[in-house]
Design an enzyme around this catalytic site. Structure first.
Site, PDB file in Angstrom:
ATOM      1  N   GLY A   1      38.108  46.301  40.651  1.00 53.12           N
ATOM      2  CA  GLY A   1      39.224  45.140  40.399  1.00 53.12           C
ATOM      3  C   GLY A   1      39.611  44.890  41.822  1.00 53.12           C
ATOM      4  O   GLY A   1      39.227  44.548  42.567  1.00 53.12           O
TER       5      GLY A   1
ATOM      6  N   LYS B   1      29.315  49.899  38.142  1.00 52.46           N
ATOM      7  CA  LYS B   1      30.057  49.960  39.338  1.00 52.46           C
ATOM      8  C   LYS B   1      29.383  51.011  40.328  1.00 52.46           C
ATOM      9  O   LYS B   1      29.514  51.181  41.580  1.00 52.46           O
ATOM     10  CB  LYS B   1      31.380  50.145  38.951  1.00 52.46           C
ATOM     11  CG  LYS B   1      31.924  48.890  38.397  1.00 52.46           C
ATOM     12  CD  LYS B   1      33.311  49.266  37.631  1.00 52.46           C
ATOM     13  CE  LYS B   1      33.827  47.743  36.960  1.00 52.46           C
ATOM     14  NZ  LYS B   1      35.043  48.122  36.273  1.00 52.46           N
TER      15      LYS B   1
ATOM     16  N   GLY C   1      42.025  42.708  35.054  1.00 53.29           N
ATOM     17  CA  GLY C   1      43.064  41.831  35.053  1.00 53.29           C
ATOM     18  C   GLY C   1      43.132  40.657  35.689  1.00 53.29           C
ATOM     19  O   GLY C   1      42.465  40.812  36.910  1.00 53.29           O
TER      20      GLY C   1
HETATM   21  N1  HSE Z   1      36.222  45.795  31.874  1.00 54.12           N
HETATM   22  C1  HSE Z   1      36.372  46.196  33.297  1.00 54.12           C
HETATM   23  C2  HSE Z   1      37.448  47.401  33.205  1.00 54.12           C
HETATM   24  C3  HSE Z   1      36.908  45.205  33.911  1.00 54.12           C
HETATM   25  O1  HSE Z   1      37.985  47.654  32.181  1.00 54.12           O
HETATM   26  O2  HSE Z   1      37.544  48.057  34.223  1.00 54.12           O
HETATM   27  C4  HSE Z   1      36.907  45.146  35.405  1.00 54.12           C
HETATM   28  O3  HSE Z   1      35.813  45.456  35.904  1.00 54.12           O
END
Ligand code: HSE
Length: 438
Positions: free
Chosen positions: A135, A206, A303
């Site tokens: 994020g 990721k 978010g």
């Molecule tokens: N679904 C992902 C999370 C959103 O909860 O981290 C951010 O990549």
């Protein structure tokens, strides 16, 4: 000053709405940093009439994202649609039309990044993806630019906000899994398909990206061992606490002489470690480099505006590089494209070494523990701690909970197979890996 750069945003949901709001609110600061204004002139949406997080004044909306990609006046396309089929077509078309791309799409980069970056390199355009990992934490930039003097040894991170939120609420408030997941969805943290979060797929996307930029290897999602949090029971959270550990959903990647290991799974971490105290939707990534040692990056992992923060910083980077010779830009995957190690060996999980928490359902009578200890000793596994939990009223079998020292997974598989075959045990042995971490 030159005219503002015209940007088309594909997808005006949680993140897209946040991007428009941040660009508007911080327009002056952003222009002072980028050297040009950044203006969203076009956006694509699924339904024109839907209520949005941002005002759409001054923007042309369409339900056809390809129309935006095909416009000559759009210089940068921001892809926030998600998924890997339509998004892939849109991004490839943008690249071949000479447009720069900013994306938050970790699945797209993890699965198709090798092809996307090769095309972008040929076309001389940027594809920026800071928002794809953790994020709002600028972890891509930290590894790719801030730590570029290091040989990176390993990366460990809580990189899915939804699962961290669920595990935190289960531990702190005793809330049920399903109820907390619903709340994470309502808050806009979860993926469109939340099984991507709870089964570890999102974290594996990721980790694929982090591993590539940390070690200079191609993106290889299929080499990530992936396990989610759906089998974590409250009693495991409590037993782990009694041993002084927290259970976190961790992504871990290491480069060693044996090869590269990449794995995503629930992990016991000693409760005093900083990363064990990262709660709620927060993410944290530990990066260990040979020169710097261990460094820790912390912030909101999902978010609207935290993710928008990363998207907008990519936009600023792209605008700053509009006049830079493509050969002199920061390489997409941190290493020069012709210097990526293509022959690297990826380790199977059976070759990986880690410590373990085991929970065994066994008869509460003399000799059972001795049998289990004998099997562990014969398979070369050393016990760090053991505890027997009293069975509830009316239940004959007790839970034997063990912590072991580090051992290769293939030896643990053999020990578990033999323990499960004992007549005094029943059901499957619950295994959760453990890492000590700095
Ligand atoms: N679904 C992902 C999370 C959103 O909860 O981290 C951010 O990549």
């Amino acid at each position: 000053m030159l005219d503002p750069v015209k940007v088309g945003v594909l997808g005006l949901g949680t993140v897209g709405g946040g991007v428009v709001n941040v660009l508007r609110r911080n327009a002056q600061e952003i222009t002072r940093r980028a050297g040009r204004g950044i203006q969203v002139t076009h956006a694509s949406v699924r339904e024109l009439s839907k209520k949005r997080l941002c005002s759409t004044n001054g923007m042309i909306l369409t339900e056809h994202p390809m129309d935006i990609v095909n416009r000559d006046d759009i210089e940068v396309v921001v892809e926030l649609i998600g998924g890997t089929s339509r998004a892939f077509d849109l991004v490839m078309k943008a690249i071949s039309s000479g447009k720069h791309v900013v994306t938050a799409n970790k699945a797209l980069i993890a699965l198709h990044g090798n092809q996307i970056f090769a095309e972008a390199q040929k076309a001389g355009v940027n594809v920026a993806f800071e928002a794809a990992v953790a994020g709002g934490i600028p972890i891509i930039k930290a590894i790719r630019e801030g730590l570029s003097g290091n040989k990176i040894n390993w990366v460990a991170g809580i990189i899915n906000g939804t699962t961290n939120f669920i595990l935190s609420e289960m531990r702190e408030k005793g809330r049920a899994f399903g109820e907390v997941l619903k709340e994470a969805q309502a808050l806009g943290y979860a993926e469109a398909d939340p099984t991507f979060d709870v089964e570890g797929i999102d974290a594996a996307h990721k980790l694929t990206i982090l591993s590539a930029i940390a070690f200079g290897i191609p993106l290889n999602f299929n080499a990530v061992y992936t396990e989610g949090i759906t089998k974590i029971e409250r009693m495991d959270v409590e037993y782990a606490e009694q041993f002084g550990y927290r259970i976190k959903h961790l992504g871990f990647a290491r480069m060693s002489e044996q090869g590269v290991e990449m794995r995503v799974h629930p992990t016991l971490i000693p409760h005093g470690r900083l990363i064990a105290n990262v709660n709620g939707v927060m993410n944290a990534v530990l990066v260990n480099g040979d020169a710097v040692g261990s460094t820790l990056y912390y912030g909101a992992g999902a978010g609207s505006e935290p993710t928008a923060s990363a998207v907008v910083s990519d936009l600023v980077d792209v605008v700053r590089t509009l006049t830079v010779d493509p050969e002199n830009r920061v390489p997409h995957l941190a290493f020069q494209p012709d210097a990526i190690s293509r022959n690297v060996r990826f380790l199977d999980i059976s070759e990986v070494e880690t410590a373990y928490y085991l929970r065994i359902r066994a008869d509460d009578r003399p000799g059972v523990l001795a049998d289990i200890a004998r099997i562990l000793s014969e398979t070369g596994i050393s016990i760090e701690a053991v505890s027997q939990k009293e069975p509830p009223e009316g239940v004959k079998q007790a839970n034997i909970v063990l912590l072991t020292h580090r051992v290769k997974e293939k030896h643990m598989n053999e020990a578990i197979r033999r323990i499960e075959a004992l007549p005094q045990t029943s059901g499957q042995v619950k295994r959760i890996r453990a890492e000590m971490l700095p």
